[in-house]
Design a protein around this motif. Structure first.
Motif, PDB file in Angstrom:
ATOM      1  N   MET A 216       1.834  -2.756   1.211  1.00 53.33           N
ATOM      2  CA  MET A 216       2.004  -1.884   1.885  1.00 53.33           C
ATOM      3  C   MET A 216       0.768  -0.568   1.691  1.00 53.33           C
ATOM      4  O   MET A 216       0.475  -0.093   0.982  1.00 53.33           O
ATOM      5  CB  MET A 216       2.613  -1.046   0.326  1.00 53.33           C
ATOM      6  N   GLY A 217       1.325   0.311   2.315  1.00 59.32           N
ATOM      7  CA  GLY A 217       0.559   0.986   2.762  1.00 59.32           C
ATOM      8  C   GLY A 217       0.402   2.326   1.296  1.00 59.32           C
ATOM      9  O   GLY A 217       1.875   2.562   0.890  1.00 59.32           O
ATOM     10  N   GLU A 218      -0.583   3.617   1.638  1.00 63.05           N
ATOM     11  CA  GLU A 218      -0.551   4.173   0.974  1.00 63.05           C
ATOM     12  C   GLU A 218       0.173   5.657   1.685  1.00 63.05           C
ATOM     13  O   GLU A 218       0.487   5.774   2.206  1.00 63.05           O
ATOM     14  CB  GLU A 218      -1.830   5.249   0.813  1.00 63.05           C
ATOM     15  N   GLN A 219       1.440   6.315   0.492  1.00 67.48           N
ATOM     16  CA  GLN A 219       2.310   7.508   0.857  1.00 67.48           C
ATOM     17  C   GLN A 219       1.582   8.462   1.078  1.00 67.48           C
ATOM     18  O   GLN A 219       0.573   8.898   0.406  1.00 67.48           O
ATOM     19  CB  GLN A 219       3.450   7.478   0.375  1.00 67.48           C
ATOM     20  N   VAL A 220       1.698   9.788   1.982  1.00 69.28           N
ATOM     21  CA  VAL A 220       1.255  10.590   2.064  1.00 69.28           C
ATOM     22  C   VAL A 220       2.498  11.488   1.972  1.00 69.28           C
ATOM     23  O   VAL A 220       3.079  12.314   2.683  1.00 69.28           O
ATOM     24  CB  VAL A 220       0.119  10.818   3.210  1.00 69.28           C
TER      25      VAL A 220
END
Length: 98
Positions: A1-5
């Motif tokens: 999963m990508g990092e949430q910004v």
């Protein structure tokens, strides 16, 4: 999963004197007649808290989600009056209003 910004929007208003409990107190502390001399160009009176809240609701609503970093003057045209010379700021230092 990508990092949430985190997406943070920041918008603000520059209000005119607004009828609140704070202003009721301040009027007692200010020199006599100071607020009577304050120009209220568009309303002819102090704004209400509700009148100051509506621009914030609009600026921070989903309708304006592309707007961020906005500083909105909600001071009845006072700053424009000062910038153009239509309002003499001398009254704030105890001078006479034009």
């Amino acid at each position: 999963m990508g990092e949430q910004v985190a997406r943070i929007r920041f918008n603000a208003i520059a209000p005119c004197p607004t009828r609140t409990a704070f202003m009721d107190f301040q009027e007692k502390e200010l020199p006599e007649g100071f607020m009577d001399a304050w120009p209220c160009p568009s309303l002819g009176r102090m704004a209400t808290a509700e009148e100051q809240a509506w621009p914030l609701i609009l600026l921070n609503s989903p309708l304006k989600r592309v707007v961020t970093g906005t500083f909105l003057y909600t001071e009845q045209g006072f700053a424009s009056g000062e910038f153009t010379g239509a309002i003499d700021p001398a009254f704030m230092m105890g001078g006479q209003c034009n």
